[in-house]
Write a protein that holds these residues in place. Structure first.
Motif, PDB file in Angstrom:
ATOM      1  N   VAL A  65       3.355  -4.308  -5.642  1.00 39.07           N
ATOM      2  CA  VAL A  65       3.372  -2.874  -5.942  1.00 39.07           C
ATOM      3  C   VAL A  65       4.613  -2.481  -6.751  1.00 39.07           C
ATOM      4  CG1 VAL A  65       3.524  -0.583  -4.876  1.00 39.07           C
ATOM      5  CG2 VAL A  65       1.965  -2.277  -3.965  1.00 39.07           C
ATOM      6  N   LYS A  66       5.659  -3.288  -6.673  1.00 38.71           N
ATOM      7  CA  LYS A  66       6.894  -2.943  -7.392  1.00 38.71           C
ATOM      8  C   LYS A  66       6.669  -2.769  -8.889  1.00 38.71           C
ATOM      9  CE  LYS A  66      10.045  -5.354  -4.216  1.00 38.71           C
ATOM     10  NZ  LYS A  66      11.028  -6.459  -4.086  1.00 38.71           N
ATOM     11  N   GLY A  67       5.652  -3.438  -9.427  1.00 38.74           N
ATOM     12  CA  GLY A  67       5.396  -3.346 -10.854  1.00 38.74           C
ATOM     13  C   GLY A  67       4.462  -2.224 -11.247  1.00 38.74           C
ATOM     14  N   LEU A  68       4.048  -1.392 -10.290  1.00 45.73           N
ATOM     15  CA  LEU A  68       3.102  -0.320 -10.577  1.00 45.73           C
ATOM     16  C   LEU A  68       3.807   1.039 -10.620  1.00 45.73           C
ATOM     17  CD1 LEU A  68       0.142  -1.310  -8.203  1.00 45.73           C
ATOM     18  CD2 LEU A  68       0.471  -1.923 -10.612  1.00 45.73           C
ATOM     19  N   ASP A  69       3.308   1.907 -11.482  1.00 45.55           N
ATOM     20  CA  ASP A  69       3.812   3.287 -11.549  1.00 45.55           C
ATOM     21  C   ASP A  69       3.020   4.119 -10.544  1.00 45.55           C
ATOM     22  OD1 ASP A  69       4.692   5.798 -12.118  1.00 45.55           O
ATOM     23  OD2 ASP A  69       3.891   5.883 -14.161  1.00 45.55           O
ATOM     24  N   LEU A  70       3.514   4.185  -9.304  1.00 47.51           N
ATOM     25  CA  LEU A  70       2.783   4.866  -8.245  1.00 47.51           C
ATOM     26  C   LEU A  70       2.727   6.374  -8.436  1.00 47.51           C
ATOM     27  CD1 LEU A  70       3.973   2.880  -5.089  1.00 47.51           C
ATOM     28  CD2 LEU A  70       1.914   2.546  -6.470  1.00 47.51           C
ATOM     29  N   SER A  71       3.556   6.927  -9.325  1.00 48.16           N
ATOM     30  CA  SER A  71       3.485   8.372  -9.572  1.00 48.16           C
ATOM     31  C   SER A  71       2.128   8.756 -10.165  1.00 48.16           C
ATOM     32  CB  SER A  71       4.610   8.806 -10.510  1.00 48.16           C
ATOM     33  OG  SER A  71       4.427   8.271 -11.816  1.00 48.16           O
ATOM     34  N   ARG A  72       1.404   7.771 -10.718  1.00 50.30           N
ATOM     35  CA  ARG A  72       0.082   8.050 -11.288  1.00 50.30           C
ATOM     36  C   ARG A  72      -0.943   8.365 -10.193  1.00 50.30           C
ATOM     37  NH1 ARG A  72      -1.315   4.562 -16.567  1.00 50.30           N
ATOM     38  NH2 ARG A  72      -2.412   6.522 -16.929  1.00 50.30           N
ATOM     39  N   LEU A  73      -0.595   8.107  -8.959  1.00 48.45           N
ATOM     40  CA  LEU A  73      -1.505   8.411  -7.854  1.00 48.45           C
ATOM     41  C   LEU A  73      -1.455   9.882  -7.452  1.00 48.45           C
ATOM     42  CD1 LEU A  73      -0.876   5.308  -5.549  1.00 48.45           C
ATOM     43  CD2 LEU A  73      -2.805   5.703  -7.092  1.00 48.45           C
ATOM     44  N   GLN A  74      -0.589  10.641  -8.092  1.00 46.76           N
ATOM     45  CA  GLN A  74      -0.501  12.078  -7.775  1.00 46.76           C
ATOM     46  C   GLN A  74      -1.854  12.755  -8.014  1.00 46.76           C
ATOM     47  OE1 GLN A  74       2.653  14.067  -9.817  1.00 46.76           O
ATOM     48  NE2 GLN A  74       2.485  15.943  -8.606  1.00 46.76           N
ATOM     49  N   TYR A  85       5.173   4.835   3.769  1.00 45.99           N
ATOM     50  CA  TYR A  85       5.893   6.050   3.383  1.00 45.99           C
ATOM     51  C   TYR A  85       7.233   5.724   2.735  1.00 45.99           C
ATOM     52  CZ  TYR A  85       7.849   4.888   7.926  1.00 45.99           C
ATOM     53  OH  TYR A  85       8.401   4.201   8.983  1.00 45.99           O
ATOM     54  N   LEU A  86       7.625   4.438   2.742  1.00 52.17           N
ATOM     55  CA  LEU A  86       8.875   4.008   2.120  1.00 52.17           C
ATOM     56  C   LEU A  86       8.694   3.605   0.659  1.00 52.17           C
ATOM     57  CD1 LEU A  86      10.365   1.843   5.023  1.00 52.17           C
ATOM     58  CD2 LEU A  86      10.967   4.191   4.414  1.00 52.17           C
ATOM     59  N   HIS A  87       7.466   3.656   0.151  1.00 54.76           N
ATOM     60  CA  HIS A  87       7.211   3.323  -1.244  1.00 54.76           C
ATOM     61  C   HIS A  87       7.983   4.258  -2.174  1.00 54.76           C
ATOM     62  CE1 HIS A  87       4.202   0.165  -1.262  1.00 54.76           C
ATOM     63  NE2 HIS A  87       3.489   0.793  -0.347  1.00 54.76           N
ATOM     64  N   SER A  88       8.402   3.704  -3.305  1.00 54.60           N
ATOM     65  CA  SER A  88       9.009   4.553  -4.328  1.00 54.60           C
ATOM     66  C   SER A  88       7.976   5.570  -4.810  1.00 54.60           C
ATOM     67  CB  SER A  88       9.480   3.702  -5.520  1.00 54.60           C
ATOM     68  OG  SER A  88       8.382   3.063  -6.146  1.00 54.60           O
ATOM     69  N   ASP A  89       8.409   6.744  -5.113  1.00 57.18           N
ATOM     70  CA  ASP A  89       7.546   7.831  -5.588  1.00 57.18           C
ATOM     71  C   ASP A  89       6.575   8.352  -4.532  1.00 57.18           C
ATOM     72  OD1 ASP A  89       8.657   7.965  -8.153  1.00 57.18           O
ATOM     73  OD2 ASP A  89       7.350   6.377  -8.908  1.00 57.18           O
ATOM     74  N   PHE A  90       6.764   7.980  -3.270  1.00 58.18           N
ATOM     75  CA  PHE A  90       5.866   8.492  -2.227  1.00 58.18           C
ATOM     76  C   PHE A  90       5.885  10.016  -2.208  1.00 58.18           C
ATOM     77  CE2 PHE A  90       4.856  10.017   2.025  1.00 58.18           C
ATOM     78  CZ  PHE A  90       3.660   9.376   2.274  1.00 58.18           C
ATOM     79  N   ASP A  91       7.058  10.599  -2.463  1.00 61.35           N
ATOM     80  CA  ASP A  91       7.157  12.057  -2.437  1.00 61.35           C
ATOM     81  C   ASP A  91       6.346  12.699  -3.549  1.00 61.35           C
ATOM     82  OD1 ASP A  91       8.934  10.889  -4.290  1.00 61.35           O
ATOM     83  OD2 ASP A  91      10.191  12.682  -4.331  1.00 61.35           O
ATOM     84  N   LYS A  92       5.969  11.912  -4.582  1.00 62.19           N
ATOM     85  CA  LYS A  92       5.196  12.468  -5.691  1.00 62.19           C
ATOM     86  C   LYS A  92       3.700  12.448  -5.411  1.00 62.19           C
ATOM     87  CE  LYS A  92       8.616  11.245  -9.212  1.00 62.19           C
ATOM     88  NZ  LYS A  92       8.878  10.435 -10.435  1.00 62.19           N
ATOM     89  N   PHE A  93       3.201  11.347  -4.776  1.00 61.61           N
ATOM     90  CA  PHE A  93       1.755  11.282  -4.569  1.00 61.61           C
ATOM     91  C   PHE A  93       1.316  11.683  -3.161  1.00 61.61           C
ATOM     92  CE2 PHE A  93       3.214   6.873  -3.823  1.00 61.61           C
ATOM     93  CZ  PHE A  93       2.678   6.625  -2.572  1.00 61.61           C
ATOM     94  N   GLN A  94       2.168  11.533  -2.154  1.00 59.96           N
ATOM     95  CA  GLN A  94       1.878  12.005  -0.788  1.00 59.96           C
ATOM     96  C   GLN A  94       0.469  11.606  -0.304  1.00 59.96           C
ATOM     97  OE1 GLN A  94       3.733  14.137   1.542  1.00 59.96           O
ATOM     98  NE2 GLN A  94       5.491  13.528   0.312  1.00 59.96           N
TER      99      GLN A  94
END
Length: 288
Positions: A65-74, A85-94
């Motif tokens: 997952v480190k190589g993925l832009d998880l903010s796209r899950l918003q 909940y410790l994933h980077s950008d978790f606060d963006k996609f919730q």
């Protein structure tokens, strides 16, 4: 005769340390808890088909997952698991839903679980939580997750004993799981999602001989009895292969259920060993 004697000895061992009144109290609480869990399971029926014809992402915790832009899950329906909940950008996609399977106690004490659940509650935003019914008493006793919707699954039977290809009914006892994404898949199918995309579901420890996460653990750091401090497994190859075989059978059962019910499951994990589902690149989900 032997069975009856065991029951008498068990009853006596409970009675001696606590006395009659304490035993009555414990039995009453156990009955109350069972009633609460039964009511919670029945309430799961309101989830059947709730997300019909929508898609969701099940976000695992593998290092891929480190190589993925998880903010796209918003704006997407996201199901996270365990420490997700410790994933980077978790606060963006919730995430909308969060799953935790049955907990193995040992290095992880009940006090550790309470601290972990408190950490979880402080990070999860408005996510609905799914726990194993084995943790219901702990949640009740410590008044955890105040104000949050908490649902329970009764994980008991085995997929090996369940030949049916009907969607698993989470308002009844369901098969136990060897990995939390299987639990998330059962929930997602019951909710009615027709496209389910797996991310960070690596399952390649038996190849890499290490177990890593996409983030640094906090409360749970050093509490996994199957992993040494350097990330190498404490188990041998024989045990690893036995566990992997059970896990793959669970994924095969899930794949069969999905096909029988016109549900499409995709694996958009970059790499990893899981080969039961069609592969599709993560970025393809966001192209016109």
């Amino acid at each position: 005769m032997a069975a009856a004697l065991r029951k008498i000895l068990t009853f006596g061992s409970m009675l001696l340390p606590y006395g009659v009144h304490e035993l009555k109290r414990r039995l009453k609480n156990r009955h109350k808890l069972s009633a609460d869990v039964a009511r919670s399971l029945a309430e799961n029926r309101q989830l059947a088909g709730l997300r019909a014809d929508q898609r969701c992402f099940i976000l695992g915790n593998g290092p891929s997952v480190k190589g993925l832009d998880l903010s796209r899950l918003q704006g997407e329906n996201v199901i996270t698991v365990s420490n997700g909940y410790l994933h980077s950008d978790f606060d963006k996609f919730q995430s909308r839903y969060h799953c935790v399977p049955q907990i193995t106690y040992g290095l992880m004490t009940p006090e550790d679980v309470v601290r972990w659940f408190e950490e979880m509650h402080s990070h999860l935003g408005g996510a609905e939580l799914f726990l194993s019914s084995t943790e219901a008493e702990l949640v009740r006793k410590h008044n955890l997750f105040s104000g949050r919707t908490v649902r329970y699954l009764m994980l008991g039977e085995s997929f090996d004993e369940r030949p049916s290809v009907e969607i698993v009914d989470i308002s009844k006892p369901v098969p136990r799981v060897d990995s939390v994404p299987v639990m998330a898949l059962m929930i997602a199918m019951y909710l009615g999602f027709k496209e389910i995309i797996l991310l960070g579901v690596d399952h390649d420890r038996f190849l890499s001989a290490t177990y890593e996460y996409a983030f640094d653990l906090k409360v749970q750091k050093g509490k996994d009895f199957t992993v040494n401090a350097d990330g190498t497994p404490t188990t041998n190859r024989h045990d690893d292969f036995q566990q992997a075989a059970r896990l793959w059978r669970q994924y095969r059962a899930i794949a069969n259920i999905a096909r029988a019910n016109d549900i499409r499951i995709f694996n958009s994990t970059p790499g990893g060993a899981l080969d039961e589902f069609e592969r599709r690149p993560f970025q393809a989900w966001f192209e016109e």
